[in-house]
Each structure stands twice: as C-alpha cells, then as structure tokens.
Design a protein around this motif. Structure first.
Motif, PDB file in Angstrom:
ATOM      1  N   UNK A  31       0.820  -1.204   0.000  1.00  0.00           N
ATOM      2  CA  UNK A  31       0.000   0.000   0.000  1.00  0.00           C
ATOM      3  C   UNK A  31       0.859   1.262   0.000  1.00  0.00           C
ATOM      4  N   UNK A  32       0.403   2.280  -0.701  1.00  0.00           N
ATOM      5  CA  UNK A  32       0.942   3.632  -0.569  1.00  0.00           C
ATOM      6  C   UNK A  32      -0.222   4.561  -0.245  1.00  0.00           C
ATOM      7  N   UNK A  33      -0.064   5.410   0.742  1.00  0.00           N
ATOM      8  CA  UNK A  33      -1.104   6.356   1.146  1.00  0.00           C
ATOM      9  C   UNK A  33      -1.009   7.585   0.254  1.00  0.00           C
ATOM     10  N   UNK A  34      -1.625   7.476  -0.946  1.00  0.00           N
ATOM     11  CA  UNK A  34      -1.482   8.503  -1.978  1.00  0.00           C
ATOM     12  C   UNK A  34      -2.652   8.361  -2.944  1.00  0.00           C
ATOM     13  N   UNK A  35      -2.975   9.428  -3.640  1.00  0.00           N
ATOM     14  CA  UNK A  35      -4.054   9.416  -4.628  1.00  0.00           C
ATOM     15  C   UNK A  35      -3.565   8.713  -5.887  1.00  0.00           C
ATOM     16  N   UNK A  36      -4.218   7.608  -6.262  1.00  0.00           N
ATOM     17  CA  UNK A  36      -3.772   6.831  -7.406  1.00  0.00           C
ATOM     18  C   UNK A  36      -4.400   7.226  -8.727  1.00  0.00           C
ATOM     19  N   UNK A  37      -5.238   8.253  -8.762  1.00  0.00           N
ATOM     20  CA  UNK A  37      -5.867   8.669 -10.009  1.00  0.00           C
ATOM     21  C   UNK A  37      -4.862   9.352 -10.927  1.00  0.00           C
ATOM     22  N   UNK A  75      10.830   8.739  -0.564  1.00  0.00           N
ATOM     23  CA  UNK A  75      10.639  10.110  -1.047  1.00  0.00           C
ATOM     24  C   UNK A  75      10.713  11.105   0.103  1.00  0.00           C
ATOM     25  N   UNK A  76      11.395  12.223  -0.136  1.00  0.00           N
ATOM     26  CA  UNK A  76      11.575  13.217   0.926  1.00  0.00           C
ATOM     27  C   UNK A  76      11.108  14.611   0.518  1.00  0.00           C
ATOM     28  N   UNK A  77      10.619  14.770  -0.707  1.00  0.00           N
ATOM     29  CA  UNK A  77      10.204  16.088  -1.177  1.00  0.00           C
ATOM     30  C   UNK A  77       9.280  15.953  -2.364  1.00  0.00           C
ATOM     31  N   UNK A  78       9.361  16.933  -3.269  1.00  0.00           N
ATOM     32  CA  UNK A  78       8.456  16.944  -4.408  1.00  0.00           C
ATOM     33  C   UNK A  78       9.062  17.616  -5.618  1.00  0.00           C
ATOM     34  N   UNK A  79       8.199  18.275  -6.406  1.00  0.00           N
ATOM     35  CA  UNK A  79       8.677  18.911  -7.641  1.00  0.00           C
ATOM     36  C   UNK A  79       8.202  20.349  -7.777  1.00  0.00           C
ATOM     37  N   UNK A  80       7.751  20.960  -6.692  1.00  0.00           N
ATOM     38  CA  UNK A  80       7.250  22.319  -6.791  1.00  0.00           C
ATOM     39  C   UNK A  80       7.246  23.019  -5.452  1.00  0.00           C
ATOM     40  N   UNK A  81       6.710  24.249  -5.424  1.00  0.00           N
ATOM     41  CA  UNK A  81       6.802  25.068  -4.215  1.00  0.00           C
ATOM     42  C   UNK A  81       5.824  24.695  -3.122  1.00  0.00           C
ATOM     43  N   UNK A  82       5.135  23.560  -3.242  1.00  0.00           N
ATOM     44  CA  UNK A  82       4.289  23.076  -2.153  1.00  0.00           C
ATOM     45  C   UNK A  82       4.312  21.554  -2.181  1.00  0.00           C
ATOM     46  N   UNK A  83       4.017  20.948  -1.048  1.00  0.00           N
ATOM     47  CA  UNK A  83       4.004  19.497  -0.918  1.00  0.00           C
ATOM     48  C   UNK A  83       2.629  19.115  -0.396  1.00  0.00           C
ATOM     49  N   UNK A  84       1.802  18.551  -1.296  1.00  0.00           N
ATOM     50  CA  UNK A  84       0.423  18.264  -0.949  1.00  0.00           C
ATOM     51  C   UNK A  84       0.272  17.012  -0.110  1.00  0.00           C
ATOM     52  N   UNK A  85      -0.973  16.625   0.173  1.00  0.00           N
ATOM     53  CA  UNK A  85      -1.225  15.420   0.963  1.00  0.00           C
ATOM     54  C   UNK A  85      -0.748  14.178   0.221  1.00  0.00           C
ATOM     55  N   UNK A  86      -0.449  13.140   0.988  1.00  0.00           N
ATOM     56  CA  UNK A  86       0.007  11.909   0.381  1.00  0.00           C
ATOM     57  C   UNK A  86       1.484  11.897   0.073  1.00  0.00           C
ATOM     58  N   UNK A  87       2.249  12.764   0.705  1.00  0.00           N
ATOM     59  CA  UNK A  87       3.698  12.836   0.510  1.00  0.00           C
ATOM     60  C   UNK A  87       4.398  12.824   1.866  1.00  0.00           C
TER      61      UNK A  87
END
Length: 255
Positions: free
Chosen positions: A117-123, A170-182
């Motif tokens: 499982x990953x707690x993230x939006x799979x759409x 994973x420790x970050x993202x690709x933009x100026x905010x980090x949404x839910x599921x990260x």
C-alpha cells in the motif's frame, strides 16, 4: 546490490543478475516541469528486466519514457494502468503489463516482488478518468528493498513493507508546495524507522521544478535531502543515509 538514482523517483536496482527500473522518467521534461539538476539519464538507464510503476501520476507513469525502456522488459503497474498505457503507447506496450494491487506478488528474474500500500491518490489526474491503487514495492533480495513510490505514513506501513535492509524513500516533491500523500524529510525518517531499514536513499526531490519558478521556494528543491539525513541521524543514528546526485550509485550488502 547496486542502486543507481537517476533523479526524482527513477532508480535502477541491480541484484543477482536482475535489473529493476522504478518509475522511469528518462527525459528532460514532464509537461510544465523541467529537469534542473543533472542531465537526462544515460541510455543505459532503460536497460532492465522489468519496470516498477508506483502510480499513474505523470511524473511516475511517464508515458513518453516507456519507449526508451528495453523492449522486452515487463511493466509491473497498478491495476487499471494497462488501459491507459494502451491508449497512449499502443497494445504492444499493454501486452507487457502485469497489473497488481497491494498484496500481489510477481517474480522477475531472481527477485520476488510484492506490491504494498501507498497512502497517496492513485488517479491519473487532472484530465483523465483512469485510476488505480497507489503502490510501493517490497523486493526480496539480499539485501531486501522497500521502494515507497509516493506515500504518507499509514498505520500498517511497518507490517506491509518491513522489515527491510534498504529504503528508497521520497523526501520532497517537484514544486513550491508538498500536498497530501507525501513525506517531508521528518516524516520520511519516521517511515524508514518503521520499516526497520539500516540504509536509506532519499529520492523524489532535487530534480524537476516548474518552468519559470526557479526563484520560488528554493529551500524545497535541494535541501530536503540533507534535512532528511539530519532528521534520520536524530531519530536513529545507526541508519546509513546515502545522499546521491543524479546518475550516482551506491552498493548495499546483506548483513
């Protein structure tokens, strides 16, 4: 085992003569994102026995990169992804897909792989109706590996993914905010503690950024790697953190 980080969530896992490639992004662009650190991965990055796709977001299931992968590689994908791949890449690619959901196991070469499982939006989002489960993968090698995909902490993480020797987290993202599921660096350290890893390689940071946004929140681009290492040292100094630059590799041995 040899681990190569190509940037973002793209890694090569080499063990017992088997090569796995995670979430391949092998180009310099993903829509409005450009690669800001390191060159595009070398052609050798596409050489693998199988691709592990964690979920359908375009920075993980990057359809443009699939033709750059070895033509005989299996594509291990979340349930429902083969239809999306067929619509964009053609039936020949869909025929290579092995669709999985949490708990499913596949054997690739000498390695047994379990979807977790990953707690993230799979759409797929934002303009697609395709959807499926977001996944991580546990790889039974010597050493064992948890590739997290994109996830946040969840109650059964330790039971599903651990214990393992190595965490690709994973420790970050690709933009100026980090949404839910990260995971941010502090929560990523807690995830590594929960799965019992003794070696951690931070990923999903310091690679892509929106075009024209270089000036915005630069502290969310490269610093998450070192922040994760500091958080991990504080939480469990016995864990070895390998901070790689895109294209660099590290060796991990079973203990």
């Amino acid at each position: 085992m040899r681990i190569t980080w190509w940037g973002h969530a793209t890694t090569t896992i080499e063990e017992n003569g088997t090569r796995l490639l995670t979430d391949p992004v092998l180009t310099s662009r993903i829509a409005h994102l450009r690669r800001r650190r390191g060159p595009s991965p070398l052609p050798e990055a596409g050489a693998c026995d199988a691709v592990l796709i964690s979920h359908m977001h375009a920075d993980h299931l990057h359809l443009t990169s699939l033709p750059l992968v070895a033509p005989d590689a299996a594509l291990v994908v979340p349930r429902g992804a083969a239809k999306l791949i067929a619509a964009d890449c053609g039936s020949a690619f869909a025929d290579r897909c092995i669709e999985v959901a949490p708990g499913n196991q596949v054997r690739i070469g000498n390695l047994d792989i379990t979807a977790v499982t990953a707690a993230h939006d799979g759409r797929r989002l934002p303009w697609s109706a395709h959807a499926g489960p977001a996944l991580g993968y546990r790889i039974e090698g010597t050493p064992s590996v948890w590739f997290a995909g994109d996830t946040d902490l969840y109650d059964d993480l330790a039971a599903e993914a651990g214990p393992v020797d190595l965490a690709l987290v994973p420790v970050g993202g690709w933009g100026p905010s980090l949404g839910p599921g990260h995971l941010d660096p502090v929560r990523a350290a807690e995830a590594v503690r929960r799965v019992g890893a003794r070696v951690a390689v931070p990923v999903h940071y310091g690679t892509f950024w929106p075009i024209g946004f270089d000036w915005m929140k630069p502290d969310l681009f490269l610093p998450p790697g070192s922040r994760f290492k500091a958080a991990m040292t504080e939480l469990d100094p016995a864990v070895r953190v390998e901070l790689l630059a895109p294209g660099e590799s590290t060796e991990v041995v079973h203990r």
